[in-house]
Design a protein around this motif. Sequence first.
Motif: not given
Length: 212
Positions: A165-170, A172-179
């Motif tokens: 969720v949020g702004k997904v571009t490009g 992986p690897p993706y770094t974000g906050v686990l909600r």
Amino acid sequence: MKGILIFGGLLIAILNGLALVPELSAQALAFNALSIIAGLGVTLAAVAKYPTDSKAAPAPIAPPPPQPVVESAPPPAVENPTEPDHAELLQFLAQLQEKGRFVDFVMDDVTSYSDAQVGAAARVVHQGCQTVMKEALSVESVTNSAENSNITLEPGYAVGDYRLVGKVTGQPPYTGVLRHKGWRATAFKLPRMVAAKDGALPPIAPAQVELK
């Protein structure tokens, strides 16, 4: 061979015609005799060289008799698969309703109730539904990371286990906050049930009638 005979006949006819001319009659008779002898020799040689010309044409080869047609047995009839009757799902809802009043709670309009009333009802629903869930399902967290912590999804991660969720571009690897740590079912067991012969599905909860 036929062409040779025709040529010899023409040659003899020409020499015979020359024999009618007085000045050439003697020479024509001599050539006529020589031509007859040569023609006979050529004819005999042609017969010896082409003996197959005098033979009868070979009889046509009869075609082989038609093979009998072997009819294979038709494949067994396959009944059209019917749509699932979802009886197991209804049985699961029936257990949630019986032990946790789940359907009553979800289908009721709680807007007129106070927060305290909704909270008290939710406690009963939670306890009963939790019991059913533990009996019918084995679940585990998708990830062991703590919620609201940073997490990195490396290339090749299980796409179906995570929702970005949020702004997904490009890529992986993706770094974000686990909600939310997610849940997956490892086992699901319910008694096998089928719909009635008339296609009617079993009730989730039968209506209760108190007799007096």
